[in-house]
Structures are given as C-alpha cells and as structure tokens.
Design an enzyme around this catalytic site. Structure first.
Site, PDB file in Angstrom:
ATOM      1  N   LYS A   1      31.941 -28.060  27.815  1.00  0.00           N
ATOM      2  CA  LYS A   1      33.476 -29.150  27.400  1.00  0.00           C
ATOM      3  C   LYS A   1      33.515 -30.038  27.610  1.00  0.00           C
ATOM      4  O   LYS A   1      34.731 -30.654  28.317  1.00  0.00           O
ATOM      5  CB  LYS A   1      34.364 -28.042  26.670  1.00  0.00           C
ATOM      6  CG  LYS A   1      35.219 -28.394  25.316  1.00  0.00           C
ATOM      7  CD  LYS A   1      34.715 -28.320  24.104  1.00  0.00           C
ATOM      8  CE  LYS A   1      36.026 -29.088  23.450  1.00  0.00           C
ATOM      9  NZ  LYS A   1      34.964 -29.182  22.384  1.00  0.00           N
TER      10      LYS A   1
ATOM     11  N   TYR B   1      39.204 -18.290  35.893  1.00  0.00           N
ATOM     12  CA  TYR B   1      39.605 -16.807  36.386  1.00  0.00           C
ATOM     13  C   TYR B   1      39.884 -17.198  37.887  1.00  0.00           C
ATOM     14  O   TYR B   1      40.419 -15.700  37.407  1.00  0.00           O
ATOM     15  CB  TYR B   1      38.168 -16.325  36.503  1.00  0.00           C
ATOM     16  CG  TYR B   1      37.296 -15.377  35.396  1.00  0.00           C
ATOM     17  CD1 TYR B   1      37.338 -16.127  33.785  1.00  0.00           C
ATOM     18  CD2 TYR B   1      36.995 -13.821  34.866  1.00  0.00           C
ATOM     19  CE1 TYR B   1      36.931 -15.361  32.551  1.00  0.00           C
ATOM     20  CE2 TYR B   1      37.051 -13.853  33.615  1.00  0.00           C
ATOM     21  CZ  TYR B   1      36.900 -14.428  32.460  1.00  0.00           C
ATOM     22  OH  TYR B   1      36.115 -13.567  31.734  1.00  0.00           O
TER      23      TYR B   1
ATOM     24  N   ASP C   1      29.343 -12.119  24.726  1.00  0.00           N
ATOM     25  CA  ASP C   1      29.498 -10.870  24.172  1.00  0.00           C
ATOM     26  C   ASP C   1      29.192 -11.565  22.419  1.00  0.00           C
ATOM     27  O   ASP C   1      28.499 -10.811  22.001  1.00  0.00           O
ATOM     28  CB  ASP C   1      31.452 -10.893  23.475  1.00  0.00           C
ATOM     29  CG  ASP C   1      31.761  -9.746  25.096  1.00  0.00           C
ATOM     30  OD1 ASP C   1      30.941  -9.854  25.850  1.00  0.00           O
ATOM     31  OD2 ASP C   1      32.730  -9.514  24.276  1.00  0.00           O
TER      32      ASP C   1
ATOM     33  N   ASP D   1      31.448 -15.607  29.911  1.00  0.00           N
ATOM     34  CA  ASP D   1      32.559 -14.458  28.961  1.00  0.00           C
ATOM     35  C   ASP D   1      32.184 -14.459  27.863  1.00  0.00           C
ATOM     36  O   ASP D   1      31.670 -13.321  26.668  1.00  0.00           O
ATOM     37  CB  ASP D   1      33.785 -14.864  29.582  1.00  0.00           C
ATOM     38  CG  ASP D   1      35.003 -13.104  28.632  1.00  0.00           C
ATOM     39  OD1 ASP D   1      33.597 -12.147  29.352  1.00  0.00           O
ATOM     40  OD2 ASP D   1      35.506 -13.064  28.524  1.00  0.00           O
TER      41      ASP D   1
ATOM     42  N   ASP E   1      31.476 -25.337  21.594  1.00  0.00           N
ATOM     43  CA  ASP E   1      31.608 -25.203  20.324  1.00  0.00           C
ATOM     44  C   ASP E   1      30.516 -24.902  19.740  1.00  0.00           C
ATOM     45  O   ASP E   1      30.109 -24.174  18.387  1.00  0.00           O
ATOM     46  CB  ASP E   1      32.871 -26.249  19.574  1.00  0.00           C
ATOM     47  CG  ASP E   1      32.290 -27.176  20.412  1.00  0.00           C
ATOM     48  OD1 ASP E   1      31.808 -28.085  20.797  1.00  0.00           O
ATOM     49  OD2 ASP E   1      33.244 -27.932  19.305  1.00  0.00           O
TER      50      ASP E   1
END
Ligand code: IPM
Ligand code: MG
Length: 354
Positions: free
Chosen positions: A189, A138, A249, A245, A221
């Site tokens: 990851k 970001y 959600d 992020d 994942d």
C-alpha cells in the site's frame, strides 16, 4: 525425523488423527519418524494456564517440524488477551522464527463447482501466497490502548518492517517463483503507508538477483479485487503479515473450501510448522464431520519443505487426488451424486489410496 504434534482445539484432534494415520503408513515402511505430542492454544491453557507453555516450547524447539491442528474456541473468548489461544499461535511463530508462511490456493478440478466463482474463472487455479509471518503491525511496538492527551481513549499499533525482514521474505518468494511460473506479484500500500513503500523498494532491490522472474507490484486493495476478477493472473504473491492474512483467506475461498488448503510456516533453517489454513470449527468439533484433507496435505508440505522428500509428498497429494476423483466428499465439499464420508472415513480412503 522428530515431529512435534500439537492437536489443539475444536476439530484439531480429529483432523490430526487422520493426518497421523497417513504418516504412519510411511513410518511402517521404514521412514524414521518420531511423534511427540504437546498442547497448544486453549488445550494448553486448560492444562498449563498458558496457550504456549514451556512444556510445549521445549518440545517444539527440539523438533525438526511441528504439525498443528487448530486453536481457538468460544469458551476462551473472554480470557485476558495474552492468554487467548490465538496468542499461543503468534507466540510459537515468533519463538521458532517462522517468518515465511506459504499458503497455496489450488483448485482441484473435481471441486470446480464448489467455488462461488464461475468455473472458467477458477479452473486450473494455482496460486502460492507467501506471507511474512513474524513482523508488521502484528508485532510492532508500541501497541496497546491508552488515554490520549485530550482525555479520550484510543487503541494503537505500529506497522514496521526492518530491511532484513523484507529481504529474507523476498528471497523466499523469489526462490519459490523460480521453481514455479517465474512470476511474482508483491502486494503493498505504497501510495499511503511508508512501511510498505519501503517494502516495495527492498523487493525491487532483491529482484536484481532474480533476472528471470517477472516482478510486478500491486496495491492491496487492487490485489483483493483482482483475486476475484481474474485470479489466474497470479502465480506467486508476496506480502506482509496483515495483508497476507486477509488475502490468503480470500484466495482460499476461490477454491471452494478452506477445508482443502494446507500451509507451511518456515524459519531460516527449514524447520517448519505445518497446519491447515482453516480454524478450529467449534460448531462441528467432536462430530467426526471435519474435512481432514488440509491437514493431510500439510503433512505433504512438511515432507517437501523440511524433509526434502518430494516423492513422499507427491504420494500423499496423489492419494488425495485419487480419493476426490473417486467421489469421496466430506460435508464441506459435498455435492449431489458424490459419496458423503465422515472425517475418519476420509482418512480410511486416503490411507487406502496410499
Ligand atoms: C491465520 C489466523 C491467525 C492470524 C490468527 C488466529 C491469530 O487468522 O493464521 O491466518 O491472524 O495470523
Ligand atoms: Mg487468518
């Protein structure tokens, strides 16, 4: 208790109005609260030509806590990138050093049917996602769009985490885990990305200071899959900005409505920005239809995390539970047999329950 109030765009002003009514109850009883209003996002662009203008900056720097509605709207989508409402949000996070974003995903038993997952998979769900908020891809430099050496255009960003950034967010997550179920899942990851392999290494090191917390690691994942398959395996999750992020959600939807979920973004001195996890919902803005509960619950988080007032926080949360138990529902969580209410009527009920 100096509180900066940034109503923002879309449904922002409507939901903030209800949250302020709840805080007014406490103020009238003698809690020394002072509200200072300022614009952010599109609203700020309209007034000052910038999504996080100096006027707002000064007020927020000076406040103990910031209460935010939401930012963004279709009328701002064609502005230059640095002027878009979302940039205002990123700018205030960075400016106030709000590196620790706490996003609880809690299923209220009354709303078990609102989830798209089977009730037995989600009933009793109570996850806290700790998202790092001021680093990662970001904010990493360099970033941009350019023409490469082959004459082809490309876009690029930089994923980067400094050791101190990982350490401080890991500490926040372990501290929260200690106060909850003492289980922490760090999401990375590490099989592909060095940045997150490094993340994992530092989290393992910080874990030595928290021998009571059971730490595990999951690739992002797989974490996305496990959240749907068996979300109750999680207590506290900690991850970087972009994974957080996305996963927050996803986790919010396990609970049926994002209109129920609060969030806190904290800096190192417990100063915090409190906002609903949802967006500005331009489609229902101005119609008195929005669910103010996420914003009301954000005020509870504010009292808990910035002002150390657990009793007042619990009082607000209990008022919300009471109102749900009595069957009051805004449109987003409505089911047959319940009492449909508007945004302001939901505010009436919560204030009455207080
Ligand atoms: C969030 C939002 C923001 C983010 C956007 C609006 C910049 O999606 O708070 O999760 O990506 O952080
Ligand atoms: Mg998001």
């Amino acid at each position: 208790m100096k509180i900066a109030v940034l109503a923002g765009d879309g449904i922002g002003p409507e939901i903030i109005a209800q949250a302020l009514r709840v805080l007014e109850v406490l103020k009238e009883e003698g809690m020394p609260m002072q509200f200072v209003h300022a614009p952010l996002g599109g609203q700020a662009y309209d007034q000052y030509g910038h999504p996080y203008p100096e006027f707002t900056q000064k007020i927020c720097r000076d406040a103990d806590a910031v209460l935010l509605g939401a930012v963004g709207g279709p009328q701002y989508d064609n502005l230059d990138r640095p002027l878009r409402p979302e940039r205002g949000l990123l700018a205030i996070r960075k400016d106030l050093g709000l590196f620790a974003n706490l996003r609880p995903a809690v299923l209220y038993p009354e709303l078990a049917n609102a989830s798209t997952l089977k009730p037995e998979v989600v009933s009793g769900l109570d996850i806290m996602i700790v998202r790092e908020l001021t680093g990662d891809v970001y904010f990493g430099q360099p970033r941009g769009m350019r023409t490469n050496e082959h004459g082809e255009r490309e876009g690029f960003n930089t994923m980067v985490y400094a050791e101190s950034e990982v350490r401080r967010i890991a500490h926040v997550a372990f501290d929260i885990a200690m106060k909850r179920g003492k289980k922490l899942c760090s999401v990375d990851k590490a099989n592909v990305l060095e940045t997150t392999e490094f993340w994992k290494e530092i989290v393992i090191d910080v874990a030595k200071e928290y021998p009571e917390v059971e730490l595990n690691h999951m690739y992002v994942d797989n974490a996305a899959m496990q959240l749907i398959r068996n979300p109750k395996q999680f207590d506290v999750m900690v991850t970087g900005n972009i994974f957080g992020d996305i996963l927050s959600d996803e986790a919010s939807m396990l609970t049926g409505s994002i209109g129920m979920l609060a969030s806190a973004s904290l800096n190192e001195t417990k100063k915090g920005l409190y906002e609903p996890s949802h967006g500005s919902a331009p489609d229902i803005a101005g119609k008195n239809l929005a669910n103010p509960i996420a914003t009301v619950l954000s005020t509870a988080m504010m009292l808990r995390y910035t002002f150390d007032n657990e009793a007042a926080a619990a009082r607000i949360e209990n008022a919300v539970k009471k109102v749900l138990a009595a069957g009051y529902r805004t449109g987003d969580i409505f089911e047959a047999g319940m009492r449909r209410v508007s945004c302001s009527e939901m505010g009436d009920q919560i204030v009455a329950a207080m």
